[in-house]
Design a protein around this motif. Structure first.
Motif, PDB file in Angstrom:
ATOM      1  N   CYS A 115       0.850  -1.190   0.000  1.00 54.93           N
ATOM      2  CA  CYS A 115       0.000   0.000   0.000  1.00 54.93           C
ATOM      3  C   CYS A 115       0.889   1.245   0.000  1.00 54.93           C
ATOM      4  N   PRO A 116       0.375   2.374  -0.487  1.00 56.18           N
ATOM      5  CA  PRO A 116       1.159   3.606  -0.452  1.00 56.18           C
ATOM      6  C   PRO A 116       1.628   3.910   0.977  1.00 56.18           C
ATOM      7  N   GLY A 117       2.906   4.206   1.108  1.00 59.97           N
ATOM      8  CA  GLY A 117       3.430   4.614   2.401  1.00 59.97           C
ATOM      9  C   GLY A 117       3.700   3.490   3.375  1.00 59.97           C
ATOM     10  N   CYS A 118       3.521   2.247   2.952  1.00 60.13           N
ATOM     11  CA  CYS A 118       3.785   1.114   3.846  1.00 60.13           C
ATOM     12  C   CYS A 118       5.293   0.949   3.990  1.00 60.13           C
ATOM     13  N   THR A 119       5.759   0.887   5.233  1.00 60.43           N
ATOM     14  CA  THR A 119       7.212   0.842   5.431  1.00 60.43           C
ATOM     15  C   THR A 119       7.815  -0.541   5.199  1.00 60.43           C
ATOM     16  N   HIS A 120       6.986  -1.516   4.824  1.00 56.41           N
ATOM     17  CA  HIS A 120       7.581  -2.763   4.313  1.00 56.41           C
ATOM     18  C   HIS A 120       8.539  -2.407   3.167  1.00 56.41           C
ATOM     19  N   GLY A 121       8.086  -1.461   2.328  1.00 55.26           N
ATOM     20  CA  GLY A 121       8.920  -1.059   1.198  1.00 55.26           C
ATOM     21  C   GLY A 121      10.248  -0.478   1.663  1.00 55.26           C
ATOM     22  N   THR A 122      10.184   0.334   2.708  1.00 57.24           N
ATOM     23  CA  THR A 122      11.414   0.925   3.244  1.00 57.24           C
ATOM     24  C   THR A 122      12.352  -0.171   3.740  1.00 57.24           C
ATOM     25  N   ALA A 123      11.794  -1.118   4.463  1.00 57.93           N
ATOM     26  CA  ALA A 123      12.618  -2.209   4.996  1.00 57.93           C
ATOM     27  C   ALA A 123      13.263  -2.988   3.847  1.00 57.93           C
ATOM     28  N   HIS A 124      12.504  -3.227   2.782  1.00 61.51           N
ATOM     29  CA  HIS A 124      13.067  -3.917   1.613  1.00 61.51           C
ATOM     30  C   HIS A 124      14.253  -3.148   1.057  1.00 61.51           C
ATOM     31  N   ARG A 125      14.030  -1.842   0.901  1.00 64.54           N
ATOM     32  CA  ARG A 125      15.075  -1.015   0.302  1.00 64.54           C
ATOM     33  C   ARG A 125      16.343  -1.078   1.131  1.00 64.54           C
ATOM     34  N   LEU A 126      16.179  -1.015   2.459  1.00 66.84           N
ATOM     35  CA  LEU A 126      17.360  -1.023   3.330  1.00 66.84           C
ATOM     36  C   LEU A 126      18.116  -2.342   3.204  1.00 66.84           C
ATOM     37  N   VAL A 127      17.376  -3.432   3.210  1.00 70.87           N
ATOM     38  CA  VAL A 127      18.042  -4.730   3.075  1.00 70.87           C
ATOM     39  C   VAL A 127      18.792  -4.780   1.745  1.00 70.87           C
ATOM     40  N   ALA A 128      18.140  -4.316   0.692  1.00 72.90           N
ATOM     41  CA  ALA A 128      18.776  -4.353  -0.634  1.00 72.90           C
ATOM     42  C   ALA A 128      20.021  -3.471  -0.660  1.00 72.90           C
TER      43      ALA A 128
ATOM     44  N   GLU B  10      25.916  -3.004  -0.648  1.00 74.84           N
ATOM     45  CA  GLU B  10      27.139  -2.478  -0.020  1.00 74.84           C
ATOM     46  C   GLU B  10      28.093  -3.590   0.379  1.00 74.84           C
ATOM     47  N   LEU B  11      27.527  -4.689   0.881  1.00 75.89           N
ATOM     48  CA  LEU B  11      28.398  -5.794   1.296  1.00 75.89           C
ATOM     49  C   LEU B  11      28.751  -6.690   0.115  1.00 75.89           C
ATOM     50  N   ASP B  12      28.154  -6.401  -1.029  1.00 70.68           N
ATOM     51  CA  ASP B  12      28.403  -7.156  -2.252  1.00 70.68           C
ATOM     52  C   ASP B  12      28.137  -8.657  -2.057  1.00 70.68           C
ATOM     53  N   ILE B  13      26.970  -8.963  -1.500  1.00 66.94           N
ATOM     54  CA  ILE B  13      26.649 -10.362  -1.211  1.00 66.94           C
ATOM     55  C   ILE B  13      25.388 -10.832  -1.941  1.00 66.94           C
ATOM     56  N   ARG B  14      24.894 -10.016  -2.875  1.00 64.30           N
ATOM     57  CA  ARG B  14      23.653 -10.402  -3.537  1.00 64.30           C
ATOM     58  C   ARG B  14      23.725 -11.810  -4.126  1.00 64.30           C
ATOM     59  N   GLU B  15      24.812 -12.122  -4.777  1.00 61.58           N
ATOM     60  CA  GLU B  15      24.920 -13.410  -5.475  1.00 61.58           C
ATOM     61  C   GLU B  15      25.132 -14.580  -4.523  1.00 61.58           C
ATOM     62  N   ASP B  16      25.362 -14.287  -3.262  1.00 60.04           N
ATOM     63  CA  ASP B  16      25.557 -15.358  -2.278  1.00 60.04           C
ATOM     64  C   ASP B  16      24.362 -15.486  -1.352  1.00 60.04           C
ATOM     65  N   THR B  17      23.334 -14.690  -1.599  1.00 61.24           N
ATOM     66  CA  THR B  17      22.270 -14.585  -0.611  1.00 61.24           C
ATOM     67  C   THR B  17      21.033 -15.377  -1.016  1.00 61.24           C
ATOM     68  N   ILE B  18      20.411 -15.995  -0.034  1.00 60.22           N
ATOM     69  CA  ILE B  18      19.160 -16.727  -0.255  1.00 60.22           C
ATOM     70  C   ILE B  18      18.117 -16.191   0.725  1.00 60.22           C
ATOM     71  N   LEU B  19      16.985 -15.775   0.169  1.00 58.79           N
ATOM     72  CA  LEU B  19      15.892 -15.226   0.978  1.00 58.79           C
ATOM     73  C   LEU B  19      14.872 -16.319   1.296  1.00 58.79           C
TER      74      LEU B  19
END
Ligand SMILES: Cc1ncc(C[n+]2csc(CCOP(=O)(O)OP(=O)(O)O)c2C)c(N)n1
Ligand code: SF4
Ligand code: SF4
Ligand code: SF4
Ligand SMILES: [Mg+2]
Lengths: 355, 269, 95
Positions: free
Chosen positions: B33-46, B51-60
């Protein structure tokens, strides 16, 4: 390799290890605990994954995670624990990842008791969780077969990306018999292409059972049904004894089939025309083979260690033409060969009068 | 990784990018939904994965709740666990992928209600996973029912008279609770209600992933988050409610920071 | 004071307005028009070039819609002074 004296539960565990099981997650419950205990030592020795989970719910979800990562993985439990795992079975089926479950059944319902039983036939063949799926269900009748079917279970799970159960009753789990273990398989060097290993130099992988759209979920279900149909065509297994000229054919699996076999052999020595039909795959149920046998015989006698669960499948096959009788013991009782002989003879006599 | 922009005929760059969408987020629009901070949390994790350059090693391991589709939003290998079971599924994934970075993303209904056994035991075992715990004091996805974290007096669709302690008990403080367990190396609570707190939350998320990279143990970041839709507020009102109602009840802070993590970004001075 | 600008992905924006109060310079407003999702997207309205490129708007944006640019200090040789003055005078006249 030579034969050695092995307890059923240990045989399951060691067979799994030799088939290349890389991870085991489980929770103690009688009468399968020796299986978990064997794993707790051997898997660690071999530098593979063993973990005693906090519950069966957690155990099956750990299995789900390891399966999604593309390794051979299994858990084992007994009836109450299997009930608790149903959530995970359904997710595993929906996600189409391979996993092996060993169910050493005990008496129910509820906490029931720890005596041998075939109380989970319905649960594993038909109601293993929500949604339209069936696991492949293999039912050994002795320790050697426990070993062979466990190895087969891993191969079938990988081949069809499906859940495979090996179900035994507590008697098979606890009995000691001479049996031969297979050689140790090499572990695969690579994981399957769909597995979760990190999206390094490739598109990301997703293991999932959620399809919000109607089309997507129906399509998945069509795929699952097609796969189940193929399994029904190609993976049916059963054994018959003396069915060619039998007037009465006993239908039984697992320990009940061993008792039935003793009864059949004794009655044959008396010259009575009886035979044995033993499903090895409980799902897919050997419908066509049993239909043929039932057409040739005058009656079927189903012997089970429950109130008549496989009985329904046999009745569906036999239809209205061949009478189907039932002998079942519950609460952890194993039927005696004498009981089975008595029932069979009574049935033969009834048939003679009817003619 | 600042990008500089050149204009034709100018040798000297005119401007540089100081903030840009993290590349570990997929280029899709979210269903939040507009303004839902789930989106913010996603952005921070991403951002942290970048920054840690671990995208290719990461499993969600995604969970059941409004964030159920998070597997569509992170550009990483992913799976979707049953409701509450993400820590168990993540355990399975991590045990057979010990060199990879495994994280769960769970809501408060998922983690603090149906999944309590799984989260407690994953922490107790010191499972080397990172848990992003989004506490919005409500069951967002199913339409705003009471969560174990709903505040006393909070009206929800299943506590129409306000949460009553006699009837429903007291809200659970998960960050404090998980900090008690020996396997936990990092358990903190942050909030997403304004820019300063968002930046603090990001540092904590980074530390939580670093704890896993260093193979130290279980790490969890509880994020106080908003659900404007089910709270019946505008997005900005919802952030004010986070600040004025949630933060006082769920104090922000570091409940456990293993000494090996001290001195890292986000660790207390 | 540093200067900068932001670019908002109007299609991704959900018009939640979290970026608006987060901006210390108050240079963000919602557009009157709708994007294809039916939201009024945020936009930069910065006639005096007072955006500092501080990125606080981007930090709170739940949808990662905002890219922030900061102007780099320029050598004397860049734009001639009078051009800049003219532009400012023009803006003031309009305002
Ligand atoms: C076994 C099971 N029970 C119930 C549900 C229904 N359900 C879906 S999401 C949810 C609550 C999620 O709340 P929360 O974890 O707080 O996430 P949010 O939506 O607030 O982010 C429930 C109860 C389910 N999917 N599975
Ligand atoms: S219902 Fe609440 S938690 Fe879910 S997306 Fe909407 S605002 Fe976010
Ligand atoms: S960068 Fe800073 S000044 Fe510029 S619009 Fe964003 S918040 Fe406002
Ligand atoms: S915070 Fe993001 S989504 Fe919300 S209005 Fe601003 S730019 Fe749009
Ligand atoms: Mg919630």
């Amino acid at each position: 390799m030579s034969k050695q004296l092995l307890k059923g539960n240990v045989a399951f565990a060691e067979a799994a290890i030799r088939a290349g099981c890389e991870a085991y997650f489980g929770y103690p419950i009688t009468p399968q605990t020796e299986l978990l205990e064997h794993m707790s030592r051997r898997m660690i020795e071999l530098n593979r994954v063993f973990l005693q989970a906090e519950s069966e719910v957690a155990a099956i979800n750990m299995v789900y995670g390891a399966a999604a990562s593309g390794v051979r993985v299994m858990t084992s439990s007994s009836s109450p624990g299997i009930s608790l795992m149903q959530e995970g079975f359904s997710y595993i089926a929906g996600s189409q990842v391979p996993a092996v479950i060993i169910d050493v059944m005990r008496g129910g319902p509820g906490l029931g008791n720890i005596q041998p039983s075939q109380s989970d036939y319905n649960q594993v063949t038909k109601t293993a969780g929500h949604g339209d799926f069936h696991p492949i269900v293999l039912a050994p009748a002795n320790v050697q077969e426990a070993i062979d079917l466990t190895v087969l279970a891993f191969d079938l799970a990988d081949k069809y990306l499906t859940l495979v159960f090996v179900v035994a009753d507590g008697a098979i789990g606890q009995m000691m018999e001479p049996a031969e273990l297979p050689p140790m398989r090499e572990l695969p060097f690579e994981r399957p292409s769909w597995a979760l290993t990190g999206a390094f130099n490739r598109e990301r992988n997703l293991v999932n059972s959620l399809y919000m759209g109607v089309e997507g979920l129906e399509e998945l279900n069509f795929k699952l049904q097609a796969k189940l149909a193929q399994i029904q065509r190609e993976e049916v297994r059963y054994e018959t004894q003396f069915v060619e000229d039998a007037e009465v054919v006993l239908v039984a699996f697992g320990t009940a089939a061993r008792v039935a076999q003793t009864a059949v052999q004794r009655l044959r020595r008396q010259g009575l025309k009886v035979g044995l039909f033993r499903p090895i795959t409980l799902w897919p149920f050997p419908e066509d083979a049993l239909a043929e046998v039932s057409e040739r015989s005058k009656a079927l006698l189903v012997v089970e260690m429950n109130a008549g669960q496989m009985l329904h499948d046999v009745r569906l096959v036999a239809g209205i033409h061949t009478p189907v009788k039932f002998l079942g013991r519950m609460g952890g009782r194993i039927p005696l060969p004498e009981e089975v002989e008595h029932e069979t003879v009574a049935l033969l006599e009834q048939l003679a009068v009817a003619v | 990784m600042d990008t500089v922009v050149f204009k034709q005929n100018h040798v000297q760059p005119l401007e540089k990018i100081t903030y840009e969408r993290p590349s570990s987020l997929c280029d899709v629009h979210t269903h939040y939904c507009p303004g839902c901070t789930h989106g913010t949390a996603h952005r921070l994790v991403a951002e942290v994965l970048d920054e840690l350059d671990i995208r290719e090693d990461t499993i969600l391991v995604s969970s059941v709740g409004c964030s159920v589709f998070s597997y569509n939003y992170f550009d990483v290998d992913a799976c979707e666990a049953a409701h509450g079971r993400a820590p168990a599924m993540a355990t399975g994934v991590k045990r057979v992928n010990p060199g990879k970075i495994v994280f769960t993303y769970q809501g408060d209904g998922d983690l603090a209600s149906i999944g309590t056994a799984e989260i407690i035991h994953a922490a107790a075992r010191g499972e080397k996973i990172t848990v992003i715990f989004v506490n919005n004091a409500i069951y967002g996805m199913t339409g705003g029912q009471m969560a174990p974290t709903s505040l006393l007096g909070q009206k929800t669709t299943s506590s129409p008279f306000g949460r009553d302690a006699q009837l429903a008990g007291m809200p659970i403080h998960m960050a404090e609770l998980l900090a008690q367990l020996p396997g936990t190396v990092y358990s903190v609570r942050r909030s997403l209600h304004d820019a300063r707190h968002v930046l603090q939350a990001k540092k904590a998320i980074r530390t939580a992933f670093e704890a896993q990279i260093d193979n130290l143990g279980f790490s969890v970041v509880e994020l106080l988050s908003s659900c404007p839709t089910n709270w019946g507020m505008t997005p900005n009102e919802a952030l004010t409610w986070v600040e004025e109602a949630l933060v006082p009840f769920y104090p922000l802070g570091d409940y456990k920071v293993d000494e090996r993590l001290q001195g890292r970004k986000g660790a207390p001075k | 004071m540093a200067t900068g600008r932001i670019v908002i992905d109007a299609e991704r924006c959900k018009g939640c307005e979290l970026c608006r109060p987060a901006c210390p310079q108050s240079v963000i407003q919602l557009a009157e028009s709708l994007n294809t999702k039916g939201y009024r997207p945020a936009m930069l309205v910065d006639p005096l070039h007072s955006c500092t490129g501080c990125a606080l708007c981007a930090v709170v944006c739940p949808d990662g819609c905002i890219t922030v640019y900061r102007d780099l200090p320029q050598k004397q040789t860049s734009l001639p002074k009078y051009e800049m003055k003219e532009t400012l005078a023009h803006v003031e006249a309009v305002a």
